[in-house]
Scaffold this motif. Structure first.
Motif, short mmCIF file in Angstrom:
data_model
loop_
_atom_site.label_atom_id
_atom_site.label_comp_id
_atom_site.label_asym_id
_atom_site.label_seq_id
_atom_site.Cartn_x
_atom_site.Cartn_y
_atom_site.Cartn_z
N ILE A 10 0.84 -1.20 0.00
CA ILE A 10 0.00 0.00 0.00
C ILE A 10 0.87 1.24 0.00
CG2 ILE A 10 -1.62 1.35 1.39
CD1 ILE A 10 -2.93 -1.31 2.19
N VAL A 11 1.90 1.26 0.82
CA VAL A 11 2.80 2.42 0.88
C VAL A 11 3.53 2.60 -0.45
CG1 VAL A 11 4.89 3.31 1.98
CG2 VAL A 11 3.06 2.35 3.38
N LEU A 12 4.05 1.51 -1.01
CA LEU A 12 4.76 1.61 -2.29
C LEU A 12 3.82 2.07 -3.41
CD1 LEU A 12 7.04 -1.54 -2.20
CD2 LEU A 12 7.78 0.84 -2.20
N ALA A 13 2.58 1.61 -3.40
CA ALA A 13 1.63 2.04 -4.42
C ALA A 13 1.34 3.53 -4.30
CB ALA A 13 0.33 1.23 -4.31
N ILE A 14 1.21 4.01 -3.07
CA ILE A 14 0.97 5.45 -2.88
C ILE A 14 2.19 6.26 -3.30
CG2 ILE A 14 0.59 7.21 -1.11
CD1 ILE A 14 -1.22 5.13 0.31
N TYR A 27 -3.95 3.88 -17.51
CA TYR A 27 -4.48 2.70 -16.84
C TYR A 27 -3.66 2.32 -15.61
CZ TYR A 27 -7.35 2.16 -20.96
OH TYR A 27 -8.25 2.37 -21.95
N ALA A 28 -2.49 2.89 -15.47
CA ALA A 28 -1.65 2.60 -14.30
C ALA A 28 -2.33 3.05 -13.01
CB ALA A 28 -0.30 3.26 -14.46
N MET A 29 -3.12 4.10 -13.08
CA MET A 29 -3.85 4.55 -11.89
C MET A 29 -4.85 3.49 -11.43
SD MET A 29 -4.34 8.56 -12.79
CE MET A 29 -5.05 9.00 -11.22
N ILE A 30 -5.48 2.83 -12.36
CA ILE A 30 -6.40 1.75 -12.01
C ILE A 30 -5.62 0.59 -11.37
CG2 ILE A 30 -8.00 0.03 -12.95
CD1 ILE A 30 -8.69 2.13 -15.12
N GLY A 31 -4.45 0.31 -11.91
CA GLY A 31 -3.60 -0.74 -11.33
C GLY A 31 -3.19 -0.42 -9.90
N ILE A 32 -2.87 0.84 -9.63
CA ILE A 32 -2.51 1.25 -8.28
C ILE A 32 -3.70 1.07 -7.34
CG2 ILE A 32 -1.90 3.26 -6.87
CD1 ILE A 32 0.45 2.06 -8.40
N TRP A 91 16.64 6.57 -12.12
CA TRP A 91 17.00 5.53 -11.15
C TRP A 91 15.96 5.41 -10.04
CZ3 TRP A 91 17.72 6.43 -6.02
CH2 TRP A 91 17.94 7.75 -5.62
N LEU A 92 15.36 6.52 -9.61
CA LEU A 92 14.36 6.46 -8.54
C LEU A 92 13.10 5.75 -9.02
CD1 LEU A 92 13.72 7.26 -5.63
CD2 LEU A 92 12.79 9.40 -6.51
N TYR A 93 12.67 6.04 -10.24
CA TYR A 93 11.51 5.34 -10.81
C TYR A 93 11.78 3.85 -10.90
CZ TYR A 93 8.26 3.49 -14.21
OH TYR A 93 7.34 2.71 -14.83
N ILE A 94 12.96 3.48 -11.36
CA ILE A 94 13.32 2.07 -11.50
C ILE A 94 13.33 1.39 -10.13
CG2 ILE A 94 15.18 0.49 -12.17
CD1 ILE A 94 15.89 2.59 -14.37
N ALA A 95 13.89 2.04 -9.13
CA ALA A 95 13.97 1.45 -7.79
C ALA A 95 12.58 1.25 -7.18
CB ALA A 95 14.82 2.33 -6.88
N ILE A 96 11.72 2.26 -7.27
CA ILE A 96 10.37 2.13 -6.72
C ILE A 96 9.57 1.08 -7.48
CG2 ILE A 96 8.18 3.35 -6.42
CD1 ILE A 96 9.82 5.85 -5.78
N SER A 97 9.72 1.05 -8.79
CA SER A 97 8.99 0.06 -9.59
C SER A 97 9.43 -1.36 -9.25
CB SER A 97 9.21 0.31 -11.08
OG SER A 97 8.68 1.54 -11.46
N ILE A 98 10.73 -1.57 -9.11
CA ILE A 98 11.23 -2.91 -8.78
C ILE A 98 10.75 -3.33 -7.39
CG2 ILE A 98 13.33 -4.21 -8.24
CD1 ILE A 98 14.63 -2.78 -10.64
N ILE A 101 7.03 -4.25 -7.74
CA ILE A 101 6.90 -5.54 -8.42
C ILE A 101 7.25 -6.67 -7.47
CG2 ILE A 101 7.86 -7.00 -10.25
CD1 ILE A 101 8.32 -4.31 -11.82
N ALA A 102 8.35 -6.52 -6.74
CA ALA A 102 8.76 -7.56 -5.78
C ALA A 102 7.71 -7.74 -4.69
CB ALA A 102 10.12 -7.21 -5.17
N GLY A 103 7.15 -6.63 -4.21
CA GLY A 103 6.11 -6.72 -3.18
C GLY A 103 4.88 -7.45 -3.67
#
Length: 116
Positions: A10-14, A27-32, A91-98, A101-103
């Motif tokens: 939930i925190v990572l999605a926010i 559509y990413a907003m719907i995914g979140i 790099w920040l986008y990549i780190a948060i996305s990874i 995804i892992a979560g």
């Protein structure tokens, strides 16, 4: 563990929403929203000891599809960053996305392990 990974998702999605999707109409907003709803249902089910319902499984499938899209989007950003030597801003986008995804993968895997 399942409850804590749900809170983390939930925190990572926010965070993902606030950093990258605030002005988006995609559509990413719907995914979140699906990630948040599924994680909230997981927390509720774990706390009350409830069995999953059909909506729970539907949200789980949709969340897995969203994770697949996140993998593709992150892969494309990484390739683009290599091509244009643009890691300073991505790099920040990549780190948060990874992390997101892992979560998601850990949460779905934990649900299969902790099957009632």
């Amino acid at each position: 563990m399942l409850k804590s990974i749900s809170f983390i998702n939930i925190v990572l999605a926010i965070v993902y929403f606030l950093f990258y999707l605030l002005n988006s109409t995609s559509y990413a907003m719907i995914g979140i929203l699906i990630v948040i709803a599924f994680s909230a249902l997981t927390i509720r089910n774990v706390e009350k000891g409830l069995k999953p319902t059909a909506i729970y499984f539907i949200l789980g499938v949709l969340m897995s599809v969203f994770a697949g899209f996140l993998v593709v989007w992150t892969y494309n950003v990484i390739l683009s960053s290599f091509e244009h030597d643009y890691f300073g801003n991505s790099w920040l986008y990549i780190a948060i996305s990874i992390c997101l995804i892992a979560g998601i993968i850990i949460q779905i895997g934990g649900l299969f392990i902790r099957r009632p």
